[in-house]
Design a protein around this motif. Structure first.
Motif, PDB file in Angstrom:
ATOM      1  N   VAL A   1       9.487   3.428   3.731  1.00  0.00           N
ATOM      2  CA  VAL A   1       9.086   3.517   2.324  1.00  0.00           C
ATOM      3  C   VAL A   1       8.916   4.962   1.858  1.00  0.00           C
ATOM      4  CG1 VAL A   1       7.282   2.900   0.643  1.00  0.00           C
ATOM      5  CG2 VAL A   1       7.957   1.259   2.427  1.00  0.00           C
ATOM      6  N   LEU A   2       8.411   5.852   2.736  1.00  0.00           N
ATOM      7  CA  LEU A   2       7.926   7.150   2.281  1.00  0.00           C
ATOM      8  C   LEU A   2       8.731   8.355   2.758  1.00  0.00           C
ATOM      9  CD1 LEU A   2       4.166   6.329   2.930  1.00  0.00           C
ATOM     10  CD2 LEU A   2       5.210   6.629   0.676  1.00  0.00           C
ATOM     11  N   ALA A   3       9.662   8.157   3.683  1.00  0.00           N
ATOM     12  CA  ALA A   3      10.340   9.298   4.308  1.00  0.00           C
ATOM     13  C   ALA A   3      11.097  10.170   3.315  1.00  0.00           C
ATOM     14  CB  ALA A   3      11.281   8.811   5.404  1.00  0.00           C
TER      15      ALA A   3
ATOM     16  N   VAL B   1       0.841  -1.199   0.000  1.00  0.00           N
ATOM     17  CA  VAL B   1       0.000   0.000   0.000  1.00  0.00           C
ATOM     18  C   VAL B   1       0.878   1.252   0.000  1.00  0.00           C
ATOM     19  CG1 VAL B   1      -1.628   1.356   1.389  1.00  0.00           C
ATOM     20  CG2 VAL B   1      -2.006  -1.102   1.067  1.00  0.00           C
ATOM     21  N   PHE B   2       1.912   1.257   0.826  1.00  0.00           N
ATOM     22  CA  PHE B   2       2.798   2.416   0.897  1.00  0.00           C
ATOM     23  C   PHE B   2       3.565   2.614  -0.416  1.00  0.00           C
ATOM     24  CE2 PHE B   2       3.207   2.002   5.811  1.00  0.00           C
ATOM     25  CZ  PHE B   2       1.927   2.524   5.943  1.00  0.00           C
ATOM     26  N   GLU B   3       3.877   1.537  -1.090  1.00  0.00           N
ATOM     27  CA  GLU B   3       4.533   1.660  -2.397  1.00  0.00           C
ATOM     28  C   GLU B   3       3.590   2.332  -3.399  1.00  0.00           C
ATOM     29  OE1 GLU B   3       7.557   1.235  -3.247  1.00  0.00           O
ATOM     30  OE2 GLU B   3       8.416   0.052  -1.599  1.00  0.00           O
ATOM     31  N   ALA B   4       2.294   2.030  -3.290  1.00  0.00           N
ATOM     32  CA  ALA B   4       1.311   2.698  -4.154  1.00  0.00           C
ATOM     33  C   ALA B   4       1.253   4.191  -3.858  1.00  0.00           C
ATOM     34  CB  ALA B   4      -0.069   2.066  -3.977  1.00  0.00           C
ATOM     35  N   PHE B   5       1.319   4.550  -2.561  1.00  0.00           N
ATOM     36  CA  PHE B   5       1.347   5.972  -2.197  1.00  0.00           C
ATOM     37  C   PHE B   5       2.587   6.649  -2.793  1.00  0.00           C
ATOM     38  CE2 PHE B   5      -0.880   4.951   2.107  1.00  0.00           C
ATOM     39  CZ  PHE B   5      -2.076   4.751   1.449  1.00  0.00           C
ATOM     40  N   LYS B   6       3.706   5.965  -2.704  1.00  0.00           N
ATOM     41  CA  LYS B   6       4.961   6.518  -3.241  1.00  0.00           C
ATOM     42  C   LYS B   6       4.835   6.767  -4.739  1.00  0.00           C
ATOM     43  CE  LYS B   6       9.944   5.559  -3.208  1.00  0.00           C
ATOM     44  NZ  LYS B   6      10.985   4.591  -2.732  1.00  0.00           N
ATOM     45  N   GLN B   7       4.222   5.823  -5.450  1.00  0.00           N
ATOM     46  CA  GLN B   7       4.023   5.959  -6.889  1.00  0.00           C
ATOM     47  C   GLN B   7       3.100   7.141  -7.197  1.00  0.00           C
ATOM     48  OE1 GLN B   7       2.313   2.480  -8.711  1.00  0.00           O
ATOM     49  NE2 GLN B   7       2.597   3.232 -10.819  1.00  0.00           N
TER      50      GLN B   7
END
Length: 367
Positions: free
Chosen positions: A248-250, A215-221
């Motif tokens: 993942v997002l920092a 899910v966090f990878e999707a946010f990053k994308q």
């Protein structure tokens, strides 16, 4: 005739938000005398809510200790409530929702033959592990309730289908009472978006923990695809969520990982947002009143009314689905406007007063 004493029990931030209007309405209601009890299940977050609504618990059980189990929280809450029932001899006990606190309140009242009122009754997924443990708790609390205060017609029908004891009332959801009061008060912006569109994200559900990396990878994308927008995520304190979010997002420049926010701050962020992605139950109820489209990152929801009204869409936790649905709405203001509804299906801001009237009438009517 003396006032009827009513326990108002809250243990977590959502409970405090939803029970604060009931407590405040009951303080003004002739014939009812509320006693506000905090179990302390969410200690610091509870204090923030109580301070915002300018109320103070009459009793605080302070049940939280480091690394305790859910059963230990339940046990300590039960014992504490049992002692307070003996001390105050209330005519009724009210609690909201589906937490350990509400189950403790329901059982403590039942075991002492005190009438129990379940606020926000009738929410169901009929899948005991979604959400876990909340679905089980609210079903168990319903079994011993004298008054079922259902927020919507769908909740009424769910309760009627279960052939429960007690009386069922459609009253709306008290969270809308709290939301409308909060939204009407000025609060400084939580995040300076520099005039850019803001996308709000919240995520913490226990059943989603094993899916968060994807899910966090999707946010990053998404953040990479829309550098002109600001993505804001108040990160839950649970280390299973927190550590992974930062990993993942920092480093994403237009993705702001911020500390957990107070209730007025989350309302301020929702008002500022053009889109919300969430797995939260409360936000599903609140967003329609603030005219913000909502994507719900869960496989099932006990708040189907917002989906049926068109104000929310259930998209699950598949990262490709999250990306494509968010992209559809971010690319088109027309699509976002399609999800704005004139009337919130969860309430009109008068739920707390309805609950007071029902309890007063019931307690003054000979059985």
């Amino acid at each position: 005739m003396s006032d009827h004493k009513v326990f108002i029990v809250a243990g977590t931030r959502p409970e405090a938000i939803k029970m604060a209007p009931v407590y405040k309405a009951m303080l003004k209601y002739d014939g009812l005398s509320p006693v506000l009890i905090s179990t302390g299940q969410h200690r610091e977050m509870l204090k923030q809510v109580f301070d915002w609504f300018e109320i103070k618990p009459d009793e605080d059980l302070k049940v939280m200790t480091p690394n305790q189990t859910v059963n230990q929280v339940l046990s300590r809450s039960l014992v504490g409530l049992d002692e307070l029932i003996s001390k105050y001899q209330p005519d009724a006990v009210l609690a909201q929702g589906d937490t350990t606190t509400v189950l403790a309140a329901a059982l403590a009242a039942f075991n002492n033959k005190v009438s129990f009122g379940h606020v926000e009754a009738g929410l169901r997924t009929h899948t005991l592990d979604r959400p876990y443990p909340e679905e089980g708790y609210r079903q168990m609390a319903a079994r011993v309730a004298k008054w079922h205060f259902a927020p919507t017609q769908k909740s009424v029908e769910a309760l009627e289908a279960e052939n429960l004891s007690g009386d069922i009332f459609k009253v709306g959801n008290t969270v809308i009472d709290a939301l409308l009061e909060t939204a009407s008060r000025d609060h400084p912006p939580v995040v300076d978006s520099n005039g850019k569109d803001l996308v709000l994200i919240t995520g913490h559900r226990r059943e989603n923990h094993d899916k968060f990396r994807a899910v966090f990878e999707a946010f990053k994308q998404l953040a990479s695809e829309y550098p002109e927008k600001v993505f804001v995520y108040p990160v839950h304190l649970n280390p299973n969520v927190r550590n992974l979010a930062h990993e993942v997002l920092a480093g994403v420049t237009n993705f702001k990982l911020i500390e957990p926010v107070s209730y007025p701050e989350i309302v301020s962020l929702m008002k500022q947002a053009i889109l919300i992605l969430t797995d939260s139950g409360g936000i599903q109820e609140e967003a329609p009143s603030l005219k913000v489209p909502l994507l719900v990152m869960r496989e099932t929801t006990e708040r189907q009314e917002s989906v049926d009204a068109g104000a929310a869409k259930l998209i699950g936790t598949d990262p490709d689905k999250i990306f494509s649905e968010a992209r559809r709405l971010l690319d088109s203001e027309v699509e976002r406007k399609k999800m704005i509804v004139d009337q919130n299906p969860f309430g009109d801001g008068a739920s707390a007063l309805r609950i007071c009237k029902i309890i007063d009438n019931s307690l003054n009517t000979p059985s």
